[in-house]
Design an enzyme around this catalytic site. Structure first.
Site, mmCIF file in Angstrom:
data_model
loop_
_atom_site.group_PDB
_atom_site.id
_atom_site.type_symbol
_atom_site.label_atom_id
_atom_site.label_comp_id
_atom_site.label_asym_id
_atom_site.label_seq_id
_atom_site.Cartn_x
_atom_site.Cartn_y
_atom_site.Cartn_z
ATOM 1 N N THR A 136 0.863 -1.181 0.000
ATOM 2 C CA THR A 136 0.000 0.000 0.000
ATOM 3 C C THR A 136 0.899 1.230 0.000
ATOM 4 O O THR A 136 2.120 1.109 0.009
ATOM 5 C CB THR A 136 -0.929 0.018 1.227
ATOM 6 O OG1 THR A 136 -0.166 0.325 2.397
ATOM 7 C CG2 THR A 136 -1.617 -1.330 1.411
ATOM 8 N N CYS A 137 0.297 2.410 0.041
ATOM 9 C CA CYS A 137 1.112 3.628 -0.004
ATOM 10 C C CYS A 137 1.918 3.821 1.279
ATOM 11 O O CYS A 137 2.926 4.517 1.276
ATOM 12 C CB CYS A 137 0.224 4.842 -0.258
ATOM 13 S SG CYS A 137 -1.111 5.024 0.914
ATOM 14 N N ASN A 138 1.491 3.228 2.383
ATOM 15 C CA ASN A 138 2.196 3.400 3.655
ATOM 16 C C ASN A 138 2.700 2.093 4.245
ATOM 17 O O ASN A 138 3.229 2.087 5.351
ATOM 18 C CB ASN A 138 1.283 4.080 4.678
ATOM 19 C CG ASN A 138 1.031 5.529 4.337
ATOM 20 O OD1 ASN A 138 1.922 6.229 3.866
ATOM 21 N ND2 ASN A 138 -0.189 5.980 4.535
ATOM 22 N N SER A 196 -3.019 0.358 12.606
ATOM 23 C CA SER A 196 -3.055 1.560 11.771
ATOM 24 C C SER A 196 -2.797 2.817 12.593
ATOM 25 O O SER A 196 -3.000 2.836 13.806
ATOM 26 C CB SER A 196 -4.424 1.685 11.093
ATOM 27 O OG SER A 196 -4.694 0.562 10.291
ATOM 28 N N GLN A 207 -7.917 -3.796 1.553
ATOM 29 C CA GLN A 207 -6.650 -4.172 0.923
ATOM 30 C C GLN A 207 -6.279 -5.620 1.252
ATOM 31 O O GLN A 207 -5.811 -6.367 0.384
ATOM 32 C CB GLN A 207 -5.554 -3.207 1.373
ATOM 33 C CG GLN A 207 -5.768 -1.803 0.832
ATOM 34 C CD GLN A 207 -4.889 -0.772 1.529
ATOM 35 O OE1 GLN A 207 -4.405 -0.985 2.629
ATOM 36 N NE2 GLN A 207 -4.708 0.379 0.890
ATOM 37 N N MET A 286 -8.450 20.502 2.254
ATOM 38 C CA MET A 286 -9.403 20.330 3.351
ATOM 39 C C MET A 286 -10.844 20.392 2.841
ATOM 40 O O MET A 286 -11.715 19.672 3.338
ATOM 41 C CB MET A 286 -9.178 21.406 4.412
ATOM 42 C CG MET A 286 -7.855 21.268 5.157
ATOM 43 S SD MET A 286 -7.717 19.683 6.037
ATOM 44 C CE MET A 286 -8.941 19.917 7.317
#
Length: 535
Positions: A136-138, A196, A207, A286
């Site tokens: 994943t991205c992180n 997380s 995911q 935002m």
């Protein structure tokens, strides 16, 4: 510790091995990590885009290549039984946003079109039986199953070093490593959202679910162990979110702004939130997040006030189901006058709305108005709270909502972990039951060997007693055959039931050991190995 028992039919099925693809001419792996320390891993915030998951498992080696396609060699029954006897232990190697620099993470990230090839390369040398990549991205993690953890670790770390172009010493500083029950527990916590950054966030569950779906696709096999573990993890993640409040409550500023305004609309404005007219000042990140959360609550219409039309028009394309009206700053006070709730999210260093400006535009003593300021620096002056008809809230008010919800999620973690332990124990119990497969097969083979030997003796004696040319008929032979099989099956029923009835891991291991000693199964294995070496 108690575990659910596994049926003999399932055990027999598991003894059949797995099928997968392997990749030829893959670089051999050699080095290993030394003195490695397992560290926890955390998931990042919701991501706009991410690489999903992939997995390929292999219990085979490449035998030949025909017309550009891999032709795997199926393992023999003896090889499968030997692997089952050793047991496939699960492991995890990975890194996250909190334990690795972005330079390392981006070099290890695996795009979707390389999922299968990457997993196949991990399995191709034979040290790793099954592999699954979660990217994943992180987060980047490799889950794998192997009978020899040292060789498997060497294969994984050298593959990662080769792929990333980084030396193993650099990877060691960023990677964490987990084995056995720790790896299973880690995956359960990941799927449950407990690992997380935002506890209980739901994206990671989808995911992991994709990871499991890829494992059972035709072109990607996770193998019996990893696909079962991933399936259990998905079920555990769903159970945590349905049986606890771990995912309830806003834990980001933008979502908290929506929750706060929705909660106070009736008391401050005397109307339900669904009937309130909404506007937002600013069109940055935002605002995008704010509209995302509003849209999830059924938002149909909102007005955006900005200095230009560029970004608001981009937001209109991003949210085609929301009726977005765009106004310039010259129309700010007209929009405020026609709105019930106004969110402010501009990058201005000066106040956009003040008490004096409200008075100048005849909004100080009118109908109720709610101002929700999510900007830093603030867009709404503190003196707006003095206006009788205005209810003004800023980031500090929103942080209180986030803190309250985060604390609530932290309390729910205890109950969530109890549920995850149950799912972990269920998988561990199933995995340990695989160790009974060789004993069951050896016992059946040995009993059948004795049966056939005695049946041949009995048949010769019966034929001899009848005289020449008076052998047993086919029906008589079939009857004797059924008789011998029935006797053997009934004699084996007790030991087999005892082996299956052991619910705990320790009990299962003890039962296998007792059965092996009682029927001298190891002696049969040693004699077969010796005869094989002589040949």
């Amino acid at each position: 510790m108690k575990f659910t028992s596994t049926s003999l039919a399932m055990l027999s099925l598991l003894a059949g091995g797995t099928q997968a693809f392997s990749v030829a001419n893959t670089r051999a792996f050699s080095n290993t990590f030394s003195n490695s320390v397992a560290q926890p891993c955390t998931e990042g915030v919701y991501c706009a885009s991410f690489s999903s998951l992939s997995m390929v498992a292999s219990n085979e080696v490449v035998d030949s290549v025909s017309q550009g396609q891999l032709m795997p060699r199926k393992k023999t029954k003896e090889e499968r039984l030997e692997e089952a006897k050793k047991g496939l232990q699960v492991h995890c190697v990975g890194l996250s946003i909190h334990h690795a620099q972005v330079e390392v993470r981006e070099k290890l990230a695996i795009p979707e079109d390389q999922w299968n090839s990457a997993s196949a390369q991990l399995c191709s040398t034979g040290q790793i039986a099954e592999a699954a990549v979660l990217s994943t991205c992180n987060r980047f993690e490799v889950y794998y199953a192997a009978s020899d953890p040292r060789e498997a670790m060497a294969a994984v770390t050298n593959y990662l070093a080769t792929r990333s172009g980084l030396p193993v010493s650099t990877l060691r500083k960023n990677l964490f490593m987990l084995s056995g029950d720790d790896a299973v527990w880690h995956l359960m916590r990941v799927s449950g959202g407990l690992d997380s950054l935002i506890v209980g966030e739901g994206q990671i569950l989808s995911q992991v679910r994709q990871c499991h779906l890829h494992s059972i696709e035709k072109d990607g096999s996770g193998g019996k162990v990893l696909s079962r573990m991933l399936n259990n993890a998905v079920a555990a993640g769903k159970r945590v979110r349905s049986e606890t409040a771990i995912s309830k409550g806003s834990v980001s500023i933008s979502s908290a702004a929506v929750e706060l305004s929705e909660m106070l609309t009736v008391s401050d404005l005397n109307i339900p939130f669904s009937e309130a007219r909404l506007a937002v000042v600013g069109a940055g990140k935002m605002t995008r997040l704010l509209i995302t959360h509003l849209a999830s609550r059924g938002l149909e219409k909102i007005t955006i006030v900005n200095r230009s039309y560029g970004r608001p028009n981009e937001l209109k394309e991003m949210f085609p189901d929301v009726d977005i009206e765009v106004k310039l700053m010259d129309d700010l006070w007209d929009v405020i006058g026609q709105s019930d709730i106004v969110y402010t999210a501009t990058s201005s260093v000066d106040y956009v709305i003040t008490e004096s400006l409200l008075e100048e535009n005849a909004l100080a003593d009118g109908r109720p108005l709610m101002l929700v300021d999510i900007a830093v620096p603030r867009n709404v002056a503190q003196d707006c709270k003095k206006v009788q008809s205005v209810s003004a809230y800023n980031v500090d008010d929103l942080k209180a909502v986030v803190a309250r919800n985060t604390a609530m999620r932290q309390r729910e973690m205890i109950e969530a972990e109890n549920l995850l332990r149950e799912e972990t124990q269920a998988f561990v119990g199933w995995r340990e039951s695989l160790s009974a497969i060789p004993a069951i097969n050896q016992l059946q083979e040995k009993a059948d060997k004795f049966r056939q030997e005695e049946l041949q003796k009995c048949t010769r004696k019966l034929n001899a007693s009848r005289g020449k040319d008076q052998n047993l008929t086919d029906k008589e032979l079939e009857a004797v055959e059924r008789l011998s099989r029935g006797i053997v099956n009934k004699l084996l029923h007790g030991p087999m039931s005892h082996l299956r009835s052991s619910s705990s891991v320790e009990g299962k291991q003890a039962a296998v050991k007792e059965l092996s000693a009682m029927f001298k199964l190891e002696e049969g294995t040693e004699s077969r190995n010796k005869s094989g070496r002589k040949r």
